[in-house]
Design an enzyme around this catalytic site. Structure first.
Site, PDB file in Angstrom:
ATOM      1  N   ASN A  52     -17.202  -1.425   4.223  1.00 22.39           N
ATOM      2  CA  ASN A  52     -17.963  -0.857   2.971  1.00 22.39           C
ATOM      3  C   ASN A  52     -18.955  -2.074   3.002  1.00 22.39           C
ATOM      4  O   ASN A  52     -18.495  -2.947   2.504  1.00 22.39           O
ATOM      5  CB  ASN A  52     -17.172  -0.764   2.099  1.00 22.39           C
ATOM      6  CG  ASN A  52     -18.086   0.081   0.867  1.00 22.39           C
ATOM      7  OD1 ASN A  52     -19.204  -0.167   0.867  1.00 22.39           O
ATOM      8  ND2 ASN A  52     -17.483   0.165  -0.422  1.00 22.39           N
TER       9      ASN A  52
ATOM     10  N   HIS B 268     -22.375   7.406   1.974  1.00 21.88           N
ATOM     11  CA  HIS B 268     -22.053   5.997   1.806  1.00 21.88           C
ATOM     12  C   HIS B 268     -20.547   5.957   2.938  1.00 21.88           C
ATOM     13  O   HIS B 268     -20.078   6.967   2.995  1.00 21.88           O
ATOM     14  CB  HIS B 268     -21.685   5.700   0.362  1.00 21.88           C
ATOM     15  CG  HIS B 268     -21.174   4.507   0.013  1.00 21.88           C
ATOM     16  ND1 HIS B 268     -21.919   3.282   0.779  1.00 21.88           N
ATOM     17  CD2 HIS B 268     -20.069   4.128  -0.435  1.00 21.88           C
ATOM     18  CE1 HIS B 268     -20.975   2.270   0.407  1.00 21.88           C
ATOM     19  NE2 HIS B 268     -20.051   2.530  -0.287  1.00 21.88           N
TER      20      HIS B 268
ATOM     21  N   CYS C 193     -22.505   0.724  -4.695  1.00 22.20           N
ATOM     22  CA  CYS C 193     -22.474   1.519  -3.696  1.00 22.20           C
ATOM     23  C   CYS C 193     -23.436   2.581  -3.767  1.00 22.20           C
ATOM     24  O   CYS C 193     -24.090   3.166  -2.642  1.00 22.20           O
ATOM     25  CB  CYS C 193     -21.308   2.303  -3.322  1.00 22.20           C
ATOM     26  SG  CYS C 193     -20.016   1.164  -3.045  1.00 22.20           S
TER      27      CYS C 193
HETATM   28  N1  ACO Z   1      -2.163  -3.169   4.091  1.00 26.34           N
HETATM   29  C1  ACO Z   1      -1.062  -2.682   4.089  1.00 26.34           C
HETATM   30  N2  ACO Z   1      -0.813  -2.172   3.026  1.00 26.34           N
HETATM   31  C2  ACO Z   1      -1.427  -2.095   2.092  1.00 26.34           C
HETATM   32  C3  ACO Z   1      -3.037  -2.683   1.698  1.00 26.34           C
HETATM   33  C4  ACO Z   1      -3.352  -3.252   3.083  1.00 26.34           C
HETATM   34  N3  ACO Z   1      -4.599  -3.845   3.156  1.00 26.34           N
HETATM   35  N4  ACO Z   1      -3.329  -2.137   0.580  1.00 26.34           N
HETATM   36  C5  ACO Z   1      -2.556  -1.548  -0.004  1.00 26.34           C
HETATM   37  N5  ACO Z   1      -1.465  -1.358   0.667  1.00 26.34           N
HETATM   38  C6  ACO Z   1      -0.024  -0.740   0.127  1.00 26.34           C
HETATM   39  C7  ACO Z   1       0.018  -0.426  -1.165  1.00 26.34           C
HETATM   40  O1  ACO Z   1       0.718  -1.628  -1.701  1.00 26.34           O
HETATM   41  C8  ACO Z   1       0.835   0.651  -1.089  1.00 26.34           C
HETATM   42  O2  ACO Z   1       2.319   0.251  -1.148  1.00 26.34           O
HETATM   43  P1  ACO Z   1       3.409   0.980  -1.835  1.00 26.34           P
HETATM   44  O3  ACO Z   1       3.407   2.463  -1.520  1.00 26.34           O
HETATM   45  O4  ACO Z   1       4.566   0.480  -1.429  1.00 26.34           O
HETATM   46  O5  ACO Z   1       3.146   0.709  -3.458  1.00 26.34           O
HETATM   47  C9  ACO Z   1       0.553   1.543  -0.207  1.00 26.34           C
HETATM   48  O6  ACO Z   1      -0.056   0.853   0.840  1.00 26.34           O
HETATM   49  C10 ACO Z   1      -0.566   2.581  -0.527  1.00 26.34           C
HETATM   50  O7  ACO Z   1      -1.534   2.188  -1.151  1.00 26.34           O
HETATM   51  P2  ACO Z   1      -2.598   3.081  -1.868  1.00 26.34           P
HETATM   52  O8  ACO Z   1      -3.385   2.564  -2.737  1.00 26.34           O
HETATM   53  O9  ACO Z   1      -1.959   4.453  -2.394  1.00 26.34           O
HETATM   54  O10 ACO Z   1      -3.308   3.656  -0.521  1.00 26.34           O
HETATM   55  P3  ACO Z   1      -4.252   4.510  -0.579  1.00 26.34           P
HETATM   56  O11 ACO Z   1      -3.969   5.506   0.726  1.00 26.34           O
HETATM   57  O12 ACO Z   1      -4.806   5.419  -1.654  1.00 26.34           O
HETATM   58  O13 ACO Z   1      -5.783   3.748   0.206  1.00 26.34           O
HETATM   59  C11 ACO Z   1      -7.813   3.052  -0.610  1.00 26.34           C
HETATM   60  C12 ACO Z   1      -6.340   2.779  -0.514  1.00 26.34           C
HETATM   61  C13 ACO Z   1      -8.348   2.492   0.993  1.00 26.34           C
HETATM   62  C14 ACO Z   1      -8.268   1.946  -1.385  1.00 26.34           C
HETATM   63  C15 ACO Z   1      -8.442   4.083  -0.808  1.00 26.34           C
HETATM   64  O14 ACO Z   1      -7.672   4.658  -2.254  1.00 26.34           O
HETATM   65  C16 ACO Z   1      -9.764   4.408  -1.108  1.00 26.34           C
HETATM   66  O15 ACO Z   1     -10.516   4.126  -0.293  1.00 26.34           O
HETATM   67  N6  ACO Z   1     -10.452   4.623  -2.454  1.00 26.34           N
HETATM   68  C17 ACO Z   1     -11.653   4.753  -2.715  1.00 26.34           C
HETATM   69  C18 ACO Z   1     -12.512   3.742  -2.486  1.00 26.34           C
HETATM   70  C19 ACO Z   1     -13.849   4.013  -2.822  1.00 26.34           C
HETATM   71  O16 ACO Z   1     -14.497   4.758  -2.690  1.00 26.34           O
HETATM   72  N7  ACO Z   1     -14.517   2.797  -3.276  1.00 26.34           N
HETATM   73  C20 ACO Z   1     -15.936   3.224  -3.925  1.00 26.34           C
HETATM   74  C21 ACO Z   1     -16.872   2.551  -3.238  1.00 26.34           C
HETATM   75  S1  ACO Z   1     -16.761   0.616  -3.604  1.00 26.34           S
HETATM   76  C22 ACO Z   1     -17.962   0.136  -4.498  1.00 26.34           C
HETATM   77  O17 ACO Z   1     -18.704   0.904  -5.206  1.00 26.34           O
HETATM   78  C23 ACO Z   1     -17.964  -1.533  -4.657  1.00 26.34           C
END
Ligand code: ACO
Length: 337
Positions: free
Chosen positions: A291, A261, A115
Site C-alpha cells: 500500500n 486503491h 489513501c
Molecule cells: N504476521 C503474522 N500474523 C499477524 C500479522 C503479521 N504481519 N499481523 C497480524 N497478525 C495476527 C494477529 O495478531 C492475529 O492473531 P490472533 O488471531 O492470534 O489474535 C491474526 O494474525 C489475525 O489478525 P487480524 O487483524 O484479524 O487479520 P486480518 O485478516 O483482519 O488482516 C489486515 C489484517 C491485513 C490489516 C486487514 O484487516 C486489512 O487489510 N484491513 C484494512 C486495511 C485498509 O484498508 N486500510 C485503509 C488504507 S490505509 C490508509 O489509509 C493509511
C-alpha cells in the site's frame, strides 16, 4: 466546455525491494500470512540509512510525467501534492518539490487525505482548472512510509502493509465539446472513524507535541483497527462506485478498467465480486508494491498505460479509494481529446 485532461503520467519506486521473508527477519511474521491476508509479496522502501524525503521520490515521478506531457517545470501553474508522510511536519512537501523542480513562485498545495489523497488532489485540480484560475496542474501522490513503521512484532499488523513510492499526473484544461477528461467525482469523509486508523504523534493537541513519556505510548507509529476498516471498505467502495456511475449517467459496461486503491487484495477481490465485473476489468499491483497510500492510484494509472491495459487515447477508467479519516472517493476519467 472546459475539461481537465491528463497530458502525462509518471511513477517512481525506490530501488530497495523488501520481500516478506526480509520482514520475517525483523518481526514475527511470515510470507504465507502476509500473502494470504493481504496479497502482498514485495514492497519497495527507500535505501536503508539514507535521507530521502517524500519530495525526492515525487521529483522523479514528476520529471517522468512532465516528459510525457512535453511540459517544462515553468509551464506548471500549480502543484498539488497528496501525502500523509511529508518530508517534515511543515512546510508541506509541495514546497520542497517546487524548489527541486527549479521553480521559485509557482504555488504549491499539500493535501492530507491519506489513501484517498490523490483523488481529493485530482478533484481540487479539476475545480481550479474549471474555474479558470489555473490551467496546468501537476498533481502528485507520494509517500515514504518505511521510516515511520514499527518494524517489531508489536507493529506487524501495519508494518507489513506499506511501501514507499510516488506517482504524478500533468492535468490540463482544454476547451472541448467531447465528454472527456474528468467526467465525475464524488468525495466523502466520516470523522467518526478518525481514531480507527491514525498516526498520533507528534500531536499539537498535547502540552508538548512529543516527549519521552509520549514516545512510550508508541503513538509515533500508525495504528489501525484493520477489521473495522476492512468491513467499511467492503461496503463503501461498491456504494460510491454506483454513485459516481449514476452521477455520470454511465454503467459499469462503459468502464474499461477499474483502478482501485491497493490496501488489501482481499478487499479488491470482494469489491470485484460485488460489482460483478470480470477480473480483467480490475487492475491490482499490491502484490509488488504494498500500500503506497496517496501514490497508489497515479502509480497504477501509469502502469496500466505502460502495459497497454488502458488506452491513453480512448479508455474510460474508474478510480476509487478508501482510507484513514475515514475518507473515500471515486472518479470517472475518459481519455481522449
Ligand atoms: N504476521 C503474522 N500474523 C499477524 C500479522 C503479521 N504481519 N499481523 C497480524 N497478525 C495476527 C494477529 O495478531 C492475529 O492473531 P490472533 O488471531 O492470534 O489474535 C491474526 O494474525 C489475525 O489478525 P487480524 O487483524 O484479524 O487479520 P486480518 O485478516 O483482519 O488482516 C489486515 C489484517 C491485513 C490489516 C486487514 O484487516 C486489512 O487489510 N484491513 C484494512 C486495511 C485498509 O484498508 N486500510 C485503509 C488504507 S490505509 C490508509 O489509509 C493509511
Amino acid at each position: 466546455m472546459k475539461r481537465s485532461v491528463i497530458k502525462g503520467t509518471g511513477r517512481y519506486l525506490p530501488s530497495r525491494c523488501v520481500t516478506n521473508d526480509d520482514l520475517s527477519k525483523m518481526m514475527d511474521t511470515n510470507d504465507e500470512w502476509i500473502q494470504q491476508r493481504t496479497g502482498i509479496k514485495t514492497r519497495y522502501w527507500i535505501p536503508e540509512g539514507e535521507t530521502v524525503g517524500t519530495s525526492d521520490l515525487a521529483l522523479e515521478a514528476s520529471k517522468k510525467a512532465l516528459d510525457n506531457a512535453g511540459w517544462k517545470p515553468e509551464d506548471i501553474d500549480l502543484i498539488i501534492f497528496a501525502t500523509l508522510s511529508p518530508d517534515i511536519f511543515f512546510p508541506g512537501a509541495g514546497c520542497f518539490l517546487q524548489t527541486k523542480l527549479g521553480l521559485t513562485e509557482t504555488p504549491a498545495l499539500d493535501i492530507r487525505q491519506q489513501c484517498t489523497g490523490f483523488l481529493y488532489a485530482m478533484s481540487t485540480a479539476d475545480a481550479y482548472i474549471r474555474s479558470g484560475m489555473y490551467n496546468k496542474v501537476l498533481v502528485v501522490g507520494a509517500e515514504v512510509h518505511s521510516t515511520g513503521l514499527d518494524k517489531t512484532t508489536a507493529g506487524r499488523d501495519v508494518a507489513v502493509l506499506f511501501g514507499d513510492g510516488a506517482g504524478a499526473v500533468c492535468l490540463e484544461g482544454i476547451e472541448t465539446d467531447k465528454n472527456v477528461g474528468i467526467i465525475s467525482t464524488i468525495l466523502k469523509a466520516d470523522g467518526q472513524y478518525a481514531e480507527k486508523l491514525k498516526l498520533e504523534l507528534p500531536a499539537s493537541k498535547y502540552p508538548e507535541r512529543i516527549n519521552a513519556e509520549l514516545l512510550k505510548t508508541g503513538g509515533q507509529y500508525p495504528t489501525m483497527d484493520g477489521t473495522r476498516i476492512f468491513k467499511l471498505a467492503l461496503r463503501k467502495l461498491p456504494e460510491i462506485t454506483h454513485e459516481v456511475l449514476g452521477k455520470a449517467e454511465m454503467t459499469l459496461d462503459d468502464i474499461d478498467m477499474v483502478i482501485p486503491h491497493q490496501a488489501n487484495l482481499r478487499i479488491n477481490e470482494a469489491y470485484l465480486k460485488t460489482l460483478g465485473i470480470p477480473a480483467e476489468k480490475m487492475f491490482n499491483n499490491i502484490q509488488k508494491y504494498g500500500n503506497t497510500t496517496a501514490a497508489t492510484i497515479p502509480i497504477a494509472l501509469d502502469e496500466t498505460i505502460e502495459q497497454g491495459l488502458v488506452d491513453p487515447k480512448s479508455s474510460t477508467v474508474l478510480l476509487s479509494a478508501l482510507g484513514a479519516g475515514l475518507t473515500w472517493a471515486a472518479m470517472i476519467y475518459r481519455f481522449g481529446e
